[in-house]
Write a protein that holds these residues in place. Structure first.
Motif, PDB file in Angstrom:
ATOM      1  N   ASP A 294       0.814  -1.012  -0.020  1.00  0.00           N
ATOM      2  CA  ASP A 294      -0.095  -0.154  -0.052  1.00  0.00           C
ATOM      3  C   ASP A 294       0.821   1.477   0.011  1.00  0.00           C
ATOM      4  O   ASP A 294       0.642   2.292  -0.632  1.00  0.00           O
ATOM      5  CB  ASP A 294      -0.802  -0.114   1.091  1.00  0.00           C
ATOM      6  N   LEU A 295       1.790   1.331   0.773  1.00  0.00           N
ATOM      7  CA  LEU A 295       2.727   2.418   1.047  1.00  0.00           C
ATOM      8  C   LEU A 295       3.516   2.470  -0.354  1.00  0.00           C
ATOM      9  O   LEU A 295       3.825   3.982  -0.720  1.00  0.00           O
ATOM     10  CB  LEU A 295       3.682   2.222   1.961  1.00  0.00           C
ATOM     11  N   HIS A 359      -6.707 -18.329  -3.538  1.00  0.00           N
ATOM     12  CA  HIS A 359      -8.142 -18.731  -3.880  1.00  0.00           C
ATOM     13  C   HIS A 359      -8.929 -18.144  -2.929  1.00  0.00           C
ATOM     14  O   HIS A 359      -9.913 -17.649  -3.317  1.00  0.00           O
ATOM     15  CB  HIS A 359      -8.188 -20.168  -3.892  1.00  0.00           C
ATOM     16  N   ARG A 360      -8.468 -18.036  -1.798  1.00  0.00           N
ATOM     17  CA  ARG A 360      -9.309 -17.125  -0.660  1.00  0.00           C
ATOM     18  C   ARG A 360      -9.487 -15.813  -0.634  1.00  0.00           C
ATOM     19  O   ARG A 360     -10.302 -15.039   0.007  1.00  0.00           O
ATOM     20  CB  ARG A 360      -8.744 -17.770   0.770  1.00  0.00           C
ATOM     21  N   ALA A 361      -8.481 -15.323  -1.519  1.00  0.00           N
ATOM     22  CA  ALA A 361      -8.412 -13.670  -1.592  1.00  0.00           C
ATOM     23  C   ALA A 361      -9.843 -13.073  -2.250  1.00  0.00           C
ATOM     24  O   ALA A 361     -10.186 -11.908  -1.725  1.00  0.00           O
ATOM     25  CB  ALA A 361      -7.404 -13.324  -2.667  1.00  0.00           C
ATOM     26  N   PHE A 362     -10.466 -14.099  -2.958  1.00  0.00           N
ATOM     27  CA  PHE A 362     -11.739 -13.360  -3.526  1.00  0.00           C
ATOM     28  C   PHE A 362     -12.832 -13.408  -2.293  1.00  0.00           C
ATOM     29  O   PHE A 362     -13.660 -12.737  -2.687  1.00  0.00           O
ATOM     30  CB  PHE A 362     -12.386 -14.418  -4.663  1.00  0.00           C
ATOM     31  N   GLU A 363     -12.773 -14.061  -1.250  1.00  0.00           N
ATOM     32  CA  GLU A 363     -13.481 -13.831   0.016  1.00  0.00           C
ATOM     33  C   GLU A 363     -13.597 -12.703   0.515  1.00  0.00           C
ATOM     34  O   GLU A 363     -14.383 -12.199   1.415  1.00  0.00           O
ATOM     35  CB  GLU A 363     -13.380 -15.135   0.751  1.00  0.00           C
ATOM     36  N   THR A 364     -12.288 -11.884   0.556  1.00  0.00           N
ATOM     37  CA  THR A 364     -11.869 -10.885   1.374  1.00  0.00           C
ATOM     38  C   THR A 364     -11.642  -9.782   0.429  1.00  0.00           C
ATOM     39  O   THR A 364     -10.220  -9.674   0.386  1.00  0.00           O
ATOM     40  CB  THR A 364     -10.860 -11.063   2.562  1.00  0.00           C
ATOM     41  N   PRO A 365     -12.143  -9.201  -0.641  1.00  0.00           N
ATOM     42  CA  PRO A 365     -11.800  -8.268  -1.403  1.00  0.00           C
ATOM     43  C   PRO A 365     -10.912  -7.125  -1.105  1.00  0.00           C
ATOM     44  O   PRO A 365     -10.268  -6.478  -2.038  1.00  0.00           O
ATOM     45  CB  PRO A 365     -12.875  -8.084  -2.283  1.00  0.00           C
ATOM     46  N   THR A 366     -11.171  -6.800   0.135  1.00  0.00           N
ATOM     47  CA  THR A 366     -10.616  -5.464   0.944  1.00  0.00           C
ATOM     48  C   THR A 366      -9.039  -5.665   1.488  1.00  0.00           C
ATOM     49  O   THR A 366      -8.595  -4.720   1.900  1.00  0.00           O
ATOM     50  CB  THR A 366     -11.444  -4.780   1.593  1.00  0.00           C
ATOM     51  N   ARG A 367      -8.725  -6.959   1.858  1.00  0.00           N
ATOM     52  CA  ARG A 367      -7.622  -7.040   2.636  1.00  0.00           C
ATOM     53  C   ARG A 367      -6.411  -7.878   1.781  1.00  0.00           C
ATOM     54  O   ARG A 367      -6.938  -8.666   0.850  1.00  0.00           O
ATOM     55  CB  ARG A 367      -8.144  -8.188   3.797  1.00  0.00           C
ATOM     56  N   ILE A 368      -5.404  -7.561   2.353  1.00  0.00           N
ATOM     57  CA  ILE A 368      -4.071  -8.597   2.094  1.00  0.00           C
ATOM     58  C   ILE A 368      -4.181  -9.766   2.930  1.00  0.00           C
ATOM     59  O   ILE A 368      -3.965  -9.426   4.213  1.00  0.00           O
ATOM     60  CB  ILE A 368      -2.777  -7.738   1.919  1.00  0.00           C
ATOM     61  N   ILE A 369      -4.454 -10.933   2.533  1.00  0.00           N
ATOM     62  CA  ILE A 369      -4.307 -12.046   3.129  1.00  0.00           C
ATOM     63  C   ILE A 369      -3.024 -12.765   3.443  1.00  0.00           C
ATOM     64  O   ILE A 369      -2.237 -12.848   2.292  1.00  0.00           O
ATOM     65  CB  ILE A 369      -5.442 -13.167   3.057  1.00  0.00           C
ATOM     66  N   ARG A 370      -2.677 -13.413   4.532  1.00  0.00           N
ATOM     67  CA  ARG A 370      -1.040 -13.880   4.700  1.00  0.00           C
ATOM     68  C   ARG A 370      -1.223 -15.538   5.037  1.00  0.00           C
ATOM     69  O   ARG A 370      -2.240 -15.948   5.324  1.00  0.00           O
ATOM     70  CB  ARG A 370      -0.384 -13.251   5.804  1.00  0.00           C
ATOM     71  N   ALA A 385      -1.707 -12.727  -0.604  1.00  0.00           N
ATOM     72  CA  ALA A 385      -2.785 -12.618  -1.775  1.00  0.00           C
ATOM     73  C   ALA A 385      -3.871 -11.420  -1.458  1.00  0.00           C
ATOM     74  O   ALA A 385      -3.943 -11.265  -0.360  1.00  0.00           O
ATOM     75  CB  ALA A 385      -3.497 -14.071  -1.536  1.00  0.00           C
ATOM     76  N   MET A 386      -4.036 -11.143  -2.667  1.00  0.00           N
ATOM     77  CA  MET A 386      -5.251  -9.974  -2.745  1.00  0.00           C
ATOM     78  C   MET A 386      -6.185  -9.911  -3.889  1.00  0.00           C
ATOM     79  O   MET A 386      -5.676 -10.334  -4.946  1.00  0.00           O
ATOM     80  CB  MET A 386      -4.593  -8.565  -2.479  1.00  0.00           C
ATOM     81  N   ALA A 387      -7.408  -9.784  -3.790  1.00  0.00           N
ATOM     82  CA  ALA A 387      -8.315  -9.545  -4.875  1.00  0.00           C
ATOM     83  C   ALA A 387      -8.314  -8.283  -5.452  1.00  0.00           C
ATOM     84  O   ALA A 387      -8.196  -7.205  -4.836  1.00  0.00           O
ATOM     85  CB  ALA A 387      -9.506  -9.998  -4.410  1.00  0.00           C
ATOM     86  N   VAL A 388      -8.234  -8.260  -6.660  1.00  0.00           N
ATOM     87  CA  VAL A 388      -8.376  -6.947  -7.584  1.00  0.00           C
ATOM     88  C   VAL A 388      -9.609  -7.056  -8.418  1.00  0.00           C
ATOM     89  O   VAL A 388     -10.059  -8.023  -9.123  1.00  0.00           O
ATOM     90  CB  VAL A 388      -6.838  -6.848  -8.505  1.00  0.00           C
ATOM     91  N   THR A 389     -10.136  -5.747  -8.348  1.00  0.00           N
ATOM     92  CA  THR A 389     -11.284  -5.418  -9.531  1.00  0.00           C
ATOM     93  C   THR A 389     -11.050  -4.271 -10.154  1.00  0.00           C
ATOM     94  O   THR A 389     -10.578  -3.393  -9.788  1.00  0.00           O
ATOM     95  CB  THR A 389     -12.577  -5.119  -8.639  1.00  0.00           C
ATOM     96  N   LYS A 390     -11.277  -4.615 -11.667  1.00  0.00           N
ATOM     97  CA  LYS A 390     -11.297  -3.587 -12.490  1.00  0.00           C
ATOM     98  C   LYS A 390     -12.359  -3.231 -13.235  1.00  0.00           C
ATOM     99  O   LYS A 390     -13.039  -4.135 -14.032  1.00  0.00           O
ATOM    100  CB  LYS A 390      -9.977  -3.906 -13.526  1.00  0.00           C
ATOM    101  N   ARG A 391     -13.063  -2.149 -12.720  1.00  0.00           N
ATOM    102  CA  ARG A 391     -14.505  -1.940 -13.347  1.00  0.00           C
ATOM    103  C   ARG A 391     -14.048  -1.131 -14.814  1.00  0.00           C
ATOM    104  O   ARG A 391     -13.466  -0.666 -15.296  1.00  0.00           O
ATOM    105  CB  ARG A 391     -15.214  -0.903 -12.378  1.00  0.00           C
ATOM    106  N   GLY A 392     -15.102  -1.566 -15.791  1.00  0.00           N
ATOM    107  CA  GLY A 392     -14.941  -0.908 -16.988  1.00  0.00           C
ATOM    108  C   GLY A 392     -15.722   0.459 -17.360  1.00  0.00           C
ATOM    109  O   GLY A 392     -15.728   0.940 -18.352  1.00  0.00           O
TER     110      GLY A 392
END
Length: 472
Positions: A294-295, A359-370, A385-392
């Motif tokens: 993030d930083l 695979h668990r990253a999609f369950e917590t889309p706003t967090r970096i999981i370890r 792991a982290m989920a990423v969303t790109k809106r069109g």
């Protein structure tokens, strides 16, 4: 602990051939006998410290470049390929694979290409029996597969483009945080290309569209500023370093006709990422901030994906950063982008291990999981792991969703802020993961999808465990 013997005969031979020297002349420069050099080149003797120093002094060889990372990657790929039941017969040992890679790397890569073609032919024959007979192109690797392997074996680091991108970044150094404006001013001043952030009537959904006749670069207003900056830098790469990019793509000697154009786009993207995250500055800041994604994103105005991908490319000789693996995974578990500077190598076929935290990253889309993870070879990793969303755009526009994975071996974990409150010494803290079910030999995995290819089944009609079969 006894030091590991280093067999680098192929690389010594490549250095000699690059200087157009006979074995006798090369041996004389190193102050060793010709017979000893011959044994070194054929991996009959391991290289010693005096020889390494001689290579450094006489031929300006970076000793660090003689590491076995490339061989390790090739051995891992070969091990997976020879485990395929399509090949049948006796399976070679790891030592056999190592000898093959050390002495005949070109043959090893040719074997991988043949195996890929064989698997594709089998899969396509099963799904499209009639189509396969009508099309002769189906046995060829896809351009994207060829280009992905090209970057994989380049250690995902292209030295000349990286230096050129760093020079551009230094020349654009400015107190302004608006890098889009700085890059737009540069490309207009240097190349008379006008940047427009707005919809393009010809290609309304495109992220970037360049009109070479009107010299207008149009960018999609719905994407992030970090993407705008990246696309302008991509265009600068094509305009300023097109010949260098063409030369690199041509030297790769791709098999498929479309691979070279795909590679040129990949190389321009590499330049863009390196310009936005210049090597020395980014590497120093990453160490300072303990690789806080993030930083780092805030400091350089970059996305999580740009930062994570760049961290995995910090492989400049003499200035290497923490060796990371990086992957992008879609919701079906398919790896769509991958690179590893670690021992961990991703599956080339099928989906990734279901126990991997990506695979668990999609369950917590706003967090970096370890995750603290251990692979079957006993290597241990800190996995992020982290989920990423790109809106069109609007409600009815499609949205891209995928997960990013970043990690390093546990010996480097203390250099990451994400390890500060983890117990790295407790064995029970590490979860078992594999590469893919087809080559993983763990017997007790509750998520196993298929048995390992090299094992025969044991089916007991009187016993039903979580997994309906065992294997020998």
């Amino acid at each position: 602990m006894r030091a590991r013997k280093l067999f680098v005969g192929r690389k010594i031979r490549e250095i000699r051939q690059a200087h157009a020297l006979t074995q006798a002349a090369f041996a004389e420069r190193l102050e060793i006998s010709t017979s000893y050099l011959n044994q070194l080149e054929n991996n009959q003797r391991h290289v010693t410290a005096p020889v390494l120093l001689g290579l450094a002094e006489a031929f300006s060889v970076d000793i660090a470049s003689l590491s076995e990372n490339d061989d390790d990657r090739l051995i891992a790929d070969l091990a997976e390929a020879v485990a395929d039941p399509l090949l049948g017969g006796q399976q070679p040992s790891k030592q056999d694979l190592k000898v093959t890679v050390q002495n005949a790397p070109t043959m090893a890569r040719a074997f991988l290409s043949m195996h890929q073609a064989l698997r594709r032919a089998g899969e396509q024959l099963a799904e499209l029996d009639e189509t396969l007979e009508r099309s002769g192109a189906l046995n060829e690797p896809t351009p994207y597969e060829e280009v992905r392997d090209f970057f994989h074996y380049q250690d995902n680091y292209i030295h000349d483009l990286d230096l050129a991108a760093e020079d551009l970044a230094k020349g654009l150094a400015s107190g302004s945080r608006n890098r889009v404006r700085v890059l737009a001013d540069y490309i207009e001043r240097r190349h008379r290309v006008r940047v427009v952030i707005g919809n393009d009537a010809e290609t309304p959904g495109a992220i970037r569209h360049y009109d070479p006749t009107g010299r207008v670069l149009t960018l999609n207003p719905k994407v992030e500023p970090s993407t705008h900056a990246f696309q302008i830098a991509h265009q600068i790469a094509i305009l300023e370093h097109g010949r260098a990019i063409d030369a690199i793509a041509e030297a790769a000697d791709f098999r498929s006709q479309d691979a070279a154009p795909v590679c040129r786009i990949g190389l321009a993207n590499y330049f863009a990422g390196s310009a936005l995250l210049p090597y020395e500055s980014f590497a120093a800041t990453a160490r300072e901030l303990k690789h806080d994604l993030d930083l780092l994103g805030d400091r350089f105005g970059a996305s999580h994906e740009q930062v994570a991908h760049r961290l995995s490319t910090l492989q400049r000789p003499g200035q290497k950063g923490v060796p990371f693996f990086f992957a992008r995974v879609d919701q079906a578990g398919t790896i769509t982008k991958r690179h590893s500077a670690t021992k961990l190598q991703f599956a080339r076929f099928g989906s990734a291990c279901p126990l991997w935290n990506v695979h668990r990253a999609f369950e917590t889309p706003t967090r970096i999981i370890r995750q603290l993870a251990e692979t079957p070879d006993g290597a241990r990793y800190l996995c992020l792991a982290m989920a990423v969303t790109k809106r069109g755009g609007g409600y009815s526009d499609p949205t891209q969703r995928y997960a990013l994975a970043l990690g390093c071996e546990i010996k480097h974990a203390k250099e990451l802020i994400y390890a500060e409150d983890l117990d790295l010494e407790r064995d029970q803290a590490f979860e078992p993961i594999g590469i893919s079910c087809r080559i993983c030999e763990r017997r007790s995995c509750h998520q196993r999808a298929v048995p390992p290819l090299k094992r025969s089944l044991e089916v007991d009609p009187n016993l039903r465990n979580i997994i309906p079969y065992a294997f020998k």
